[in-house]
Design a protein around this motif. Structure first.
Motif: not given
Length: 245
Positions: A71-90
């Motif tokens: 989109r305007d940004d490049l959004w990665l699509v995670p597996d629906a069953d997996d956790p999301l790393p928060p903003v700022g995570t390395q």
């Protein structure tokens, strides 16, 4: 926008097509939209090449990446069953090497097919699609000569054996078009406001505007098999190829 960026993301795969792992930072994290990284080697898809898959490693867990949503940004699509790393995570990114490497071989194989068809028959591409190890291109070819499938297979593998270098260049639009016919499709699909053009050159055979990932030489493609030539209507021939593993 710089040619090696998409939104806020530096597209590392455009700089180094062999890169499979890298460190990066999460810039956006949303349960519905997915993830945005500051640096990514996940090819987002385009030109018939499917997007990459892989994982992000962080905090002792992993998030599987199953697709990319440009989109305007490049959004990665995670597996629906997996956790999301928060903003700022390395995080540590890793592309699925088996899938990507086969897609690179397949995409380069299509450029060899396109180059041979343009050289020997002077016909443009009217459509195409690829998956890892198998693909097709459609051509505006009025007549199919006798023995076409076997002759084409032989011609393609002669170019593989020739070990032609496959090079990538980025040039200003006017300079790119001045090099000759860099569009091998029946319709020029390059956006009119595109200021620089990324060229993939199968040296001595095929020069095209292209944004995908490729191997470094035709020999790395491996054997190409023409599995089927289909008549889809007047002047519409579909050529299917496979690359044995």
């Amino acid at each position: 926008m710089r040619h090696d960026h998409h939104g806020r993301t530096h597209r590392l795969e455009l700089d180094d097509q062999t890169l499979r792992e890298w460190d990066c930072t999460v810039l956006a994290s949303d349960p519905e939209d997915g993830l945005v990284l500051d640096r990514s080697a996940f090819y987002p898809g385009g030109g018939g090449q499917p997007p990459d898959q892989g994982v992000l490693l962080w905090g002792g867990v992993q998030t599987r990446i199953v697709g990319v949503r440009p989109r305007d940004d490049l959004w990665l699509v995670p597996d629906a069953d997996d956790p999301l790393p928060p903003v700022g995570t390395q995080v540590r990114g890793a592309v699925d090497d088996t899938r990507r490497s086969m897609l690179m071989r397949t995409h380069s194989g299509l450029h060899v097919l396109c180059g041979v068809m343009f050289r020997d028959f002077g016909v443009p591409v009217t459509g195409g699609n690829m998956e890892p190890g198998q693909a097709r291109l459609d051509f505006d070819l009025a007549e199919v000569p006798a023995g076409f499938k076997d002759t084409l297979t032989e011609a393609l593998n002669a170019e593989v054996a020739a070990d032609r270098a496959i090079q990538v260049r980025v040039l200003p639009r006017d300079e790119a078009y001045a090099l000759g016919p860099i569009i091998k499709t029946a319709t020029d699909l390059l956006p009119p406001d595109l200021e620089v053009v990324r060229l993939v050159d199968v040296v001595g055979l095929d020069l095209q505007a292209d944004g995908g990932t490729h191997v470094a030489s035709t020999r790395q493609i491996g054997r190409i098999e023409v599995t089927k030539v289909e008549n889809k209507g007047r002047g519409f021939r579909r050529v299917r190829i496979t690359l044995p593993t």
